[in-house]
Scaffold this active site. Structure first.
Site, PDB file in Angstrom:
ATOM      1  N   ASP A 103       9.130  -0.929  37.333  1.00  0.00           N
ATOM      2  CA  ASP A 103       8.786  -0.967  35.690  1.00  0.00           C
ATOM      3  C   ASP A 103       9.270  -0.031  35.369  1.00  0.00           C
ATOM      4  OD1 ASP A 103      10.773  -2.329  33.663  1.00  0.00           O
ATOM      5  OD2 ASP A 103       9.745  -3.964  33.828  1.00  0.00           O
ATOM      6  N   ARG A 161      18.600   0.571  37.402  1.00  0.00           N
ATOM      7  CA  ARG A 161      19.097   0.107  36.366  1.00  0.00           C
ATOM      8  C   ARG A 161      19.796   1.234  36.011  1.00  0.00           C
ATOM      9  NH1 ARG A 161      16.281  -4.748  35.071  1.00  0.00           N
ATOM     10  NH2 ARG A 161      17.147  -4.332  32.985  1.00  0.00           N
ATOM     11  N   TRP A 182      15.972   1.281  33.657  1.00  0.00           N
ATOM     12  CA  TRP A 182      17.168   0.841  32.322  1.00  0.00           C
ATOM     13  C   TRP A 182      18.232   1.895  31.844  1.00  0.00           C
ATOM     14  CZ3 TRP A 182      11.920   0.709  29.039  1.00  0.00           C
ATOM     15  CH2 TRP A 182      10.925  -0.344  29.845  1.00  0.00           C
ATOM     16  N   ASP A 242      17.471  -5.612  29.636  1.00  0.00           N
ATOM     17  CA  ASP A 242      17.993  -6.260  30.240  1.00  0.00           C
ATOM     18  C   ASP A 242      19.361  -7.417  29.586  1.00  0.00           C
ATOM     19  OD1 ASP A 242      15.633  -6.001  30.869  1.00  0.00           O
ATOM     20  OD2 ASP A 242      15.156  -7.688  30.502  1.00  0.00           O
ATOM     21  N   ASP A 285       9.499 -11.102  40.224  1.00  0.00           N
ATOM     22  CA  ASP A 285       9.142 -10.547  39.359  1.00  0.00           C
ATOM     23  C   ASP A 285       7.912 -11.186  38.333  1.00  0.00           C
ATOM     24  OD1 ASP A 285      10.666  -8.920  36.346  1.00  0.00           O
ATOM     25  OD2 ASP A 285      11.844  -8.973  37.986  1.00  0.00           O
ATOM     26  N   LYS A 290      10.147  -3.593  42.588  1.00  0.00           N
ATOM     27  CA  LYS A 290      11.514  -3.623  41.622  1.00  0.00           C
ATOM     28  C   LYS A 290       9.809  -3.183  41.237  1.00  0.00           C
ATOM     29  CE  LYS A 290      13.187  -6.053  37.869  1.00  0.00           C
ATOM     30  NZ  LYS A 290      13.911  -6.710  37.296  1.00  0.00           N
TER      31      LYS A 290
HETATM   32  C1  GAL Z   1      11.795  -5.415  32.044  1.00  0.00           C
HETATM   33  C2  GAL Z   1      12.843  -5.963  32.747  1.00  0.00           C
HETATM   34  C3  GAL Z   1      13.305  -6.915  34.026  1.00  0.00           C
HETATM   35  C4  GAL Z   1      12.258  -7.892  34.009  1.00  0.00           C
HETATM   36  C5  GAL Z   1      10.813  -7.973  32.811  1.00  0.00           C
HETATM   37  C6  GAL Z   1       9.058  -8.684  33.432  1.00  0.00           C
HETATM   38  O1  GAL Z   1      11.109  -4.697  31.932  1.00  0.00           O
HETATM   39  O2  GAL Z   1      14.285  -4.895  32.347  1.00  0.00           O
HETATM   40  O3  GAL Z   1      14.059  -6.678  34.357  1.00  0.00           O
HETATM   41  O4  GAL Z   1      11.564  -7.581  35.174  1.00  0.00           O
HETATM   42  O5  GAL Z   1      10.947  -6.237  32.958  1.00  0.00           O
HETATM   43  O6  GAL Z   1       8.036  -8.279  31.932  1.00  0.00           O
END
Ligand code: GAL
Length: 389
Positions: free
Chosen positions: A134, A188, A171, A192, A56, A132
Protein backbone atom coordinates in the site's frame (compact mmCIF):
# COMPACT_ATOMS: atom_id res chain seq x y z
CA UNK A 1 9.10 -9.01 -21.56
CA UNK A 2 8.23 -12.40 -23.12
CA UNK A 3 11.36 -13.91 -21.54
CA UNK A 4 10.38 -12.63 -18.12
CA UNK A 5 6.94 -14.24 -18.47
CA UNK A 6 8.40 -17.58 -19.53
CA UNK A 7 10.71 -17.53 -16.53
CA UNK A 8 7.93 -16.51 -14.17
CA UNK A 9 4.35 -17.39 -15.05
CA UNK A 10 2.98 -15.52 -12.01
CA UNK A 11 0.34 -13.07 -13.17
CA UNK A 12 0.05 -14.63 -16.61
CA UNK A 13 -3.71 -14.16 -16.27
CA UNK A 14 -5.31 -11.81 -13.68
CA UNK A 15 -5.19 -13.27 -10.19
CA UNK A 16 -8.39 -14.47 -8.49
CA UNK A 17 -9.12 -14.82 -4.80
CA UNK A 18 -10.76 -13.42 -1.68
CA UNK A 19 -9.60 -10.43 0.41
CA UNK A 20 -10.73 -9.56 3.93
CA UNK A 21 -10.89 -5.76 3.59
CA UNK A 22 -14.31 -4.99 2.07
CA UNK A 23 -16.23 -7.05 4.62
CA UNK A 24 -14.09 -7.33 7.73
CA UNK A 25 -11.88 -4.23 7.61
CA UNK A 26 -9.17 -4.99 10.21
CA UNK A 27 -11.50 -7.07 12.42
CA UNK A 28 -10.76 -10.71 11.74
CA UNK A 29 -8.84 -13.47 13.42
CA UNK A 30 -7.48 -16.97 13.03
CA UNK A 31 -10.93 -18.62 13.48
CA UNK A 32 -12.59 -16.45 10.86
CA UNK A 33 -9.79 -17.10 8.39
CA UNK A 34 -10.09 -20.84 8.95
CA UNK A 35 -13.82 -20.58 8.23
CA UNK A 36 -13.18 -18.49 5.13
CA UNK A 37 -10.62 -21.00 3.81
CA UNK A 38 -13.09 -23.88 4.27
CA UNK A 39 -15.85 -21.91 2.59
CA UNK A 40 -13.68 -21.04 -0.39
CA UNK A 41 -13.51 -24.76 -1.00
CA UNK A 42 -17.05 -25.83 -0.03
CA UNK A 43 -18.79 -22.99 -1.92
CA UNK A 44 -16.96 -24.00 -5.09
CA UNK A 45 -14.97 -20.76 -5.26
CA UNK A 46 -11.63 -22.50 -5.35
CA UNK A 47 -12.86 -24.73 -8.15
CA UNK A 48 -14.04 -21.66 -10.07
CA UNK A 49 -10.48 -20.28 -9.91
CA UNK A 50 -10.38 -18.17 -6.72
CA UNK A 51 -7.23 -19.59 -5.18
CA UNK A 52 -5.71 -16.70 -3.19
CA UNK A 53 -6.85 -16.07 0.40
CA UNK A 54 -5.67 -12.54 1.17
CA UNK A 55 -5.32 -11.04 4.64
CA UNK A 56 -5.49 -7.27 4.24
CA UNK A 57 -4.85 -4.68 6.97
CA UNK A 58 -5.25 -6.28 10.41
CA UNK A 59 -3.15 -9.45 10.43
CA UNK A 60 0.01 -7.84 11.82
CA UNK A 61 0.96 -6.63 15.26
CA UNK A 62 1.26 -2.93 16.12
CA UNK A 63 4.96 -3.56 16.87
CA UNK A 64 7.79 -5.35 15.14
CA UNK A 65 9.66 -8.04 17.11
CA UNK A 66 12.69 -7.00 19.14
CA UNK A 67 14.85 -8.05 16.19
CA UNK A 68 12.82 -5.80 13.91
CA UNK A 69 10.76 -8.39 12.02
CA UNK A 70 7.10 -8.21 11.15
CA UNK A 71 4.95 -10.41 13.34
CA UNK A 72 1.32 -11.48 13.40
CA UNK A 73 -1.07 -9.87 15.85
CA UNK A 74 -0.45 -11.93 18.96
CA UNK A 75 -4.09 -11.93 20.09
CA UNK A 76 -5.90 -12.69 16.85
CA UNK A 77 -3.21 -14.98 15.36
CA UNK A 78 -1.56 -16.51 18.45
CA UNK A 79 0.15 -19.27 16.43
CA UNK A 80 1.59 -16.83 13.91
CA UNK A 81 1.38 -16.99 10.15
CA UNK A 82 3.40 -20.06 9.23
CA UNK A 83 0.97 -22.72 10.56
CA UNK A 84 -1.86 -20.85 8.86
CA UNK A 85 0.03 -20.87 5.57
CA UNK A 86 0.63 -24.60 5.91
CA UNK A 87 -3.01 -25.25 6.57
CA UNK A 88 -4.17 -23.09 3.68
CA UNK A 89 -1.67 -24.75 1.34
CA UNK A 90 -2.96 -28.12 2.48
CA UNK A 91 -6.39 -27.08 1.19
CA UNK A 92 -4.98 -26.24 -2.24
CA UNK A 93 -5.18 -22.48 -1.65
CA UNK A 94 -2.49 -19.81 -1.47
CA UNK A 95 -2.06 -17.15 1.18
CA UNK A 96 -1.37 -13.43 0.83
CA UNK A 97 -0.62 -10.61 3.27
CA UNK A 98 -0.80 -6.82 3.23
CA UNK A 99 1.92 -4.28 3.92
CA UNK A 100 2.89 -0.73 3.08
CA UNK A 101 5.68 1.15 1.34
CA UNK A 102 5.72 3.82 4.07
CA UNK A 103 6.72 3.84 7.71
CA UNK A 104 3.18 2.85 8.69
CA UNK A 105 0.30 1.05 7.00
CA UNK A 106 -2.95 2.96 6.54
CA UNK A 107 -4.05 1.43 9.88
CA UNK A 108 -0.85 2.60 11.64
CA UNK A 109 0.79 -0.81 11.83
CA UNK A 110 4.46 -1.16 10.86
CA UNK A 111 5.19 -0.37 7.21
CA UNK A 112 8.18 -1.76 5.35
CA UNK A 113 10.02 1.48 4.57
CA UNK A 114 13.69 0.70 5.31
CA UNK A 115 12.81 -2.93 6.14
CA UNK A 116 12.11 -4.19 2.63
CA UNK A 117 14.80 -6.88 2.53
CA UNK A 118 14.01 -8.16 6.00
CA UNK A 119 10.27 -8.24 5.37
CA UNK A 120 10.60 -9.99 2.02
CA UNK A 121 12.70 -12.66 3.69
CA UNK A 122 10.12 -13.03 6.48
CA UNK A 123 7.36 -13.52 3.90
CA UNK A 124 9.39 -16.11 2.04
CA UNK A 125 10.21 -17.95 5.28
CA UNK A 126 6.54 -18.09 6.19
CA UNK A 127 5.69 -19.47 2.73
CA UNK A 128 3.54 -16.47 1.77
CA UNK A 129 2.41 -16.40 -1.89
CA UNK A 130 1.12 -12.85 -2.38
CA UNK A 131 2.06 -9.41 -1.07
CA UNK A 132 -0.31 -6.44 -1.37
CA UNK A 133 1.72 -3.28 -0.90
CA UNK A 134 0.00 0.00 0.00
CA UNK A 135 0.84 3.71 -0.24
CA UNK A 136 0.09 5.24 3.17
CA UNK A 137 2.57 5.69 5.87
CA UNK A 138 4.37 8.84 6.74
CA UNK A 139 5.89 11.98 5.39
CA UNK A 140 9.45 10.68 5.12
CA UNK A 141 8.42 7.85 2.87
CA UNK A 142 6.36 10.21 0.72
CA UNK A 143 9.45 12.30 -0.02
CA UNK A 144 10.65 9.36 -2.08
CA UNK A 145 9.00 8.66 -5.37
CA UNK A 146 6.48 5.84 -5.54
CA UNK A 147 8.65 4.32 -8.27
CA UNK A 148 11.53 4.02 -5.81
CA UNK A 149 9.42 2.78 -2.90
CA UNK A 150 7.57 0.16 -4.89
CA UNK A 151 10.60 -1.00 -6.88
CA UNK A 152 12.69 -1.47 -3.72
CA UNK A 153 10.17 -3.99 -2.45
CA UNK A 154 9.79 -5.62 -5.86
CA UNK A 155 13.54 -6.23 -5.97
CA UNK A 156 13.56 -7.52 -2.40
CA UNK A 157 10.79 -10.00 -3.22
CA UNK A 158 12.60 -11.18 -6.34
CA UNK A 159 15.80 -11.71 -4.36
CA UNK A 160 14.06 -14.16 -2.03
CA UNK A 161 13.71 -16.58 -4.95
CA UNK A 162 10.15 -17.41 -3.87
CA UNK A 163 7.23 -16.89 -6.27
CA UNK A 164 5.37 -14.10 -4.47
CA UNK A 165 2.71 -12.30 -6.48
CA UNK A 166 3.31 -8.57 -6.01
CA UNK A 167 0.08 -6.54 -5.90
CA UNK A 168 0.85 -2.82 -5.92
CA UNK A 169 -1.77 -0.63 -4.25
CA UNK A 170 -0.97 3.03 -4.80
CA UNK A 171 -4.40 4.08 -6.07
CA UNK A 172 -3.22 5.29 -9.50
CA UNK A 173 -1.09 7.98 -7.84
CA UNK A 174 1.20 9.61 -10.45
CA UNK A 175 -0.32 7.52 -13.23
CA UNK A 176 1.59 4.24 -12.84
CA UNK A 177 0.38 3.01 -16.24
CA UNK A 178 3.02 5.37 -17.66
CA UNK A 179 5.89 4.01 -15.59
CA UNK A 180 6.50 1.20 -18.01
CA UNK A 181 5.67 -2.43 -17.56
CA UNK A 182 7.91 -3.12 -14.63
CA UNK A 183 5.47 -2.49 -11.77
CA UNK A 184 4.13 -5.43 -9.83
CA UNK A 185 2.00 -8.22 -11.24
CA UNK A 186 -0.93 -5.87 -10.77
CA UNK A 187 -1.41 -2.28 -9.67
CA UNK A 188 -4.41 -0.30 -8.52
CA UNK A 189 -5.64 2.49 -10.80
CA UNK A 190 -8.11 4.23 -8.46
CA UNK A 191 -9.08 4.91 -4.86
CA UNK A 192 -11.06 2.25 -2.98
CA UNK A 193 -14.33 0.97 -4.38
CA UNK A 194 -17.70 1.35 -2.65
CA UNK A 195 -20.70 -0.93 -3.25
CA UNK A 196 -22.69 1.55 -5.31
CA UNK A 197 -23.24 2.77 -8.85
CA UNK A 198 -24.26 6.31 -8.00
CA UNK A 199 -23.54 7.36 -4.43
CA UNK A 200 -19.89 8.15 -3.98
CA UNK A 201 -18.66 8.84 -0.49
CA UNK A 202 -15.35 10.32 -1.63
CA UNK A 203 -13.39 9.83 -4.82
CA UNK A 204 -12.91 13.38 -6.10
CA UNK A 205 -11.27 12.15 -9.32
CA UNK A 206 -13.76 11.22 -11.99
CA UNK A 207 -11.17 10.64 -14.69
CA UNK A 208 -7.91 8.70 -14.70
CA UNK A 209 -5.86 11.88 -15.24
CA UNK A 210 -6.56 13.81 -12.07
CA UNK A 211 -4.05 14.60 -9.37
CA UNK A 212 -6.33 14.18 -6.38
CA UNK A 213 -6.96 10.45 -6.66
CA UNK A 214 -8.73 10.52 -3.29
CA UNK A 215 -8.46 7.59 -1.01
CA UNK A 216 -11.78 5.80 -0.95
CA UNK A 217 -15.43 5.79 -1.83
CA UNK A 218 -15.30 5.33 -5.61
CA UNK A 219 -18.44 3.97 -7.24
CA UNK A 220 -18.36 1.07 -9.68
CA UNK A 221 -19.27 3.46 -12.51
CA UNK A 222 -16.51 5.95 -11.61
CA UNK A 223 -13.87 3.24 -11.74
CA UNK A 224 -15.28 2.05 -15.05
CA UNK A 225 -15.22 5.64 -16.35
CA UNK A 226 -11.48 5.87 -15.65
CA UNK A 227 -10.85 2.63 -17.54
CA UNK A 228 -12.16 4.28 -20.72
CA UNK A 229 -8.92 6.25 -20.81
CA UNK A 230 -6.48 3.61 -19.64
CA UNK A 231 -7.71 0.19 -20.79
CA UNK A 232 -5.08 0.53 -23.56
CA UNK A 233 -2.38 0.16 -20.89
CA UNK A 234 -3.71 -3.17 -19.69
CA UNK A 235 -0.82 -5.61 -19.95
CA UNK A 236 -0.18 -9.25 -19.16
CA UNK A 237 1.58 -9.76 -15.79
CA UNK A 238 1.16 -6.06 -14.92
CA UNK A 239 -2.61 -5.90 -14.68
CA UNK A 240 -4.47 -2.67 -13.94
CA UNK A 241 -6.38 -3.51 -10.75
CA UNK A 242 -9.88 -2.00 -10.49
CA UNK A 243 -10.05 -2.96 -6.76
CA UNK A 244 -11.85 -5.72 -4.91
CA UNK A 245 -15.31 -6.90 -5.97
CA UNK A 246 -18.46 -5.67 -4.24
CA UNK A 247 -20.64 -8.48 -5.61
CA UNK A 248 -22.57 -9.77 -2.58
CA UNK A 249 -21.83 -6.61 -0.56
CA UNK A 250 -24.43 -3.93 0.21
CA UNK A 251 -27.64 -3.48 -1.73
CA UNK A 252 -26.74 -3.57 -5.37
CA UNK A 253 -29.39 -5.09 -7.65
CA UNK A 254 -28.70 -8.29 -9.55
CA UNK A 255 -28.14 -6.32 -12.75
CA UNK A 256 -25.68 -4.03 -10.99
CA UNK A 257 -23.77 -7.00 -9.62
CA UNK A 258 -23.71 -8.63 -13.06
CA UNK A 259 -22.52 -5.42 -14.69
CA UNK A 260 -19.80 -4.88 -12.08
CA UNK A 261 -18.52 -8.44 -12.38
CA UNK A 262 -18.66 -8.54 -16.19
CA UNK A 263 -16.63 -5.34 -16.59
CA UNK A 264 -14.01 -6.33 -14.02
CA UNK A 265 -13.67 -9.66 -15.82
CA UNK A 266 -13.59 -8.36 -19.39
CA UNK A 267 -11.25 -5.47 -18.53
CA UNK A 268 -8.81 -8.04 -17.10
CA UNK A 269 -8.82 -6.71 -13.57
CA UNK A 270 -7.80 -9.15 -10.83
CA UNK A 271 -11.00 -10.77 -9.53
CA UNK A 272 -10.80 -10.56 -5.76
CA UNK A 273 -14.00 -11.29 -3.84
CA UNK A 274 -14.76 -8.79 -1.08
CA UNK A 275 -18.00 -10.33 0.24
CA UNK A 276 -18.03 -12.25 3.52
CA UNK A 277 -18.05 -15.92 2.39
CA UNK A 278 -20.08 -16.81 5.50
CA UNK A 279 -22.96 -14.79 4.08
CA UNK A 280 -22.39 -15.37 0.40
CA UNK A 281 -25.04 -17.36 -1.40
CA UNK A 282 -27.85 -17.19 -3.94
CA UNK A 283 -27.50 -15.04 -7.01
CA UNK A 284 -24.34 -13.24 -5.86
CA UNK A 285 -22.51 -16.54 -5.51
CA UNK A 286 -23.76 -17.67 -8.91
CA UNK A 287 -22.55 -14.42 -10.46
CA UNK A 288 -19.08 -14.86 -8.95
CA UNK A 289 -18.92 -18.45 -10.18
CA UNK A 290 -20.19 -17.78 -13.72
CA UNK A 291 -17.68 -19.71 -15.80
CA UNK A 292 -18.45 -17.93 -19.06
CA UNK A 293 -17.71 -14.53 -17.50
CA UNK A 294 -14.64 -15.83 -15.66
CA UNK A 295 -13.35 -17.25 -18.95
CA UNK A 296 -13.31 -13.71 -20.38
CA UNK A 297 -10.99 -12.71 -17.53
CA UNK A 298 -8.74 -15.73 -17.88
CA UNK A 299 -8.71 -15.75 -21.70
CA UNK A 300 -5.23 -16.75 -22.92
CA UNK A 301 -4.97 -13.72 -25.23
CA UNK A 302 -4.99 -11.40 -22.17
CA UNK A 303 -6.54 -8.40 -23.98
CA UNK A 304 -9.12 -6.11 -22.33
CA UNK A 305 -12.28 -4.72 -23.88
CA UNK A 306 -12.16 -1.06 -24.93
CA UNK A 307 -14.79 1.68 -24.78
CA UNK A 308 -16.35 2.35 -28.20
CA UNK A 309 -17.88 5.77 -27.63
CA UNK A 310 -19.21 6.13 -31.17
CA UNK A 311 -21.30 2.94 -30.83
CA UNK A 312 -23.16 4.07 -27.69
CA UNK A 313 -24.97 7.18 -26.46
CA UNK A 314 -22.91 9.30 -24.07
CA UNK A 315 -24.40 9.26 -20.59
CA UNK A 316 -27.00 6.63 -21.50
CA UNK A 317 -25.62 3.53 -23.21
CA UNK A 318 -22.05 2.30 -23.11
CA UNK A 319 -20.60 -0.15 -25.62
CA UNK A 320 -17.31 -1.93 -25.01
CA UNK A 321 -15.71 -4.58 -27.21
CA UNK A 322 -12.51 -6.57 -27.56
CA UNK A 323 -10.78 -9.64 -28.83
CA UNK A 324 -10.61 -13.09 -27.29
CA UNK A 325 -8.37 -15.95 -28.26
CA UNK A 326 -11.36 -17.40 -30.11
CA UNK A 327 -13.76 -14.71 -31.28
CA UNK A 328 -14.75 -11.39 -29.74
CA UNK A 329 -16.70 -10.01 -26.80
CA UNK A 330 -19.21 -7.17 -26.93
CA UNK A 331 -20.80 -5.53 -23.89
CA UNK A 332 -23.80 -3.22 -23.93
CA UNK A 333 -24.47 -1.38 -20.65
CA UNK A 334 -27.53 0.69 -19.71
CA UNK A 335 -26.08 3.21 -17.28
CA UNK A 336 -29.47 4.70 -16.42
CA UNK A 337 -31.86 3.82 -13.58
CA UNK A 338 -34.68 3.05 -16.07
CA UNK A 339 -35.04 0.61 -19.00
CA UNK A 340 -33.73 1.70 -22.40
CA UNK A 341 -33.96 0.38 -25.95
CA UNK A 342 -30.61 -0.21 -27.59
CA UNK A 343 -29.46 -0.72 -31.13
CA UNK A 344 -25.81 -1.53 -31.73
CA UNK A 345 -24.38 -2.48 -35.10
CA UNK A 346 -21.47 -4.94 -34.90
CA UNK A 347 -19.74 -3.37 -37.88
CA UNK A 348 -19.20 -0.20 -35.80
CA UNK A 349 -17.08 -1.91 -33.14
CA UNK A 350 -13.59 -1.85 -34.73
CA UNK A 351 -13.60 -5.65 -34.73
CA UNK A 352 -13.54 -6.07 -38.51
CA UNK A 353 -17.02 -7.68 -38.50
CA UNK A 354 -18.76 -7.16 -41.83
CA UNK A 355 -21.13 -10.14 -41.90
CA UNK A 356 -23.54 -11.79 -39.42
CA UNK A 357 -21.74 -13.76 -36.71
CA UNK A 358 -22.90 -16.35 -34.21
CA UNK A 359 -23.56 -14.76 -30.78
CA UNK A 360 -24.20 -16.12 -27.31
CA UNK A 361 -25.29 -13.89 -24.40
CA UNK A 362 -23.34 -15.02 -21.37
CA UNK A 363 -25.63 -14.08 -18.46
CA UNK A 364 -28.65 -15.89 -19.91
CA UNK A 365 -26.50 -18.52 -21.64
CA UNK A 366 -28.76 -18.13 -24.68
CA UNK A 367 -27.69 -18.33 -28.28
CA UNK A 368 -28.91 -15.39 -30.39
CA UNK A 369 -28.09 -17.19 -33.64
CA UNK A 370 -26.21 -15.19 -36.30
CA UNK A 371 -26.53 -11.45 -35.76
CA UNK A 372 -25.18 -8.26 -37.29
CA UNK A 373 -26.58 -5.98 -34.59
CA UNK A 374 -27.92 -6.04 -31.04
CA UNK A 375 -31.50 -4.76 -30.87
CA UNK A 376 -33.10 -5.13 -27.46
CA UNK A 377 -34.26 -3.45 -24.26
CA UNK A 378 -31.95 -3.27 -21.27
CA UNK A 379 -33.19 -3.01 -17.70
CA UNK A 380 -31.78 -0.41 -15.29
CA UNK A 381 -27.98 -0.85 -14.98
CA UNK A 382 -28.09 -4.08 -16.97
CA UNK A 383 -25.20 -5.24 -19.15
CA UNK A 384 -25.60 -7.87 -21.84
CA UNK A 385 -22.38 -9.68 -22.65
CA UNK A 386 -22.06 -11.32 -26.05
CA UNK A 387 -19.44 -13.78 -27.07
CA UNK A 388 -19.12 -13.70 -30.84
CA UNK A 389 -17.76 -16.68 -32.74
C1 GAL B 1 -6.14 1.23 1.42
C2 GAL B 1 -6.26 0.22 0.29
C3 GAL B 1 -7.37 -0.74 0.64
C4 GAL B 1 -7.06 -1.42 1.96
C5 GAL B 1 -6.83 -0.36 3.04
C6 GAL B 1 -6.36 -0.97 4.36
O1 GAL B 1 -5.10 2.13 1.15
O2 GAL B 1 -6.50 0.90 -0.92
O3 GAL B 1 -7.54 -1.68 -0.41
O4 GAL B 1 -5.93 -2.22 1.80
O5 GAL B 1 -5.85 0.56 2.62
O6 GAL B 1 -6.07 -0.01 5.31
Amino acid sequence: MAGAIAANPLGNTPQMGFNTWNSFKANYDHDIIHDVASLMVSLGLKEAGYNYLLLDEGWSDMERTEEGSLQANRTSFPDGIKPLVNRVHGMGLKLGLYGDSGILTCGFRPGSWGYEERDAITLAEWGVDYWKYDNCGGFQAMTHTPQERFMTMQNALLRTGRDILYSVCEWGFQFPWHWGGNIGHSYRMSGDITASFTNETGCPCKTAYCLNTGYAGCSVTSILRKMREISVYQERSHWLDMDMLEVGVGNMTIYMQQTHFAFWAALKSPLIIGADPRELGGVSLEILKNRDIISLNQDPLGLPVHFIGSAGVEGFIQVWAGELEAGNVVMVFNEKSYPQDVSVSLKDLNLGIDHPVRARELWSGESWGKISSVETTLEAYQTLVFRLA
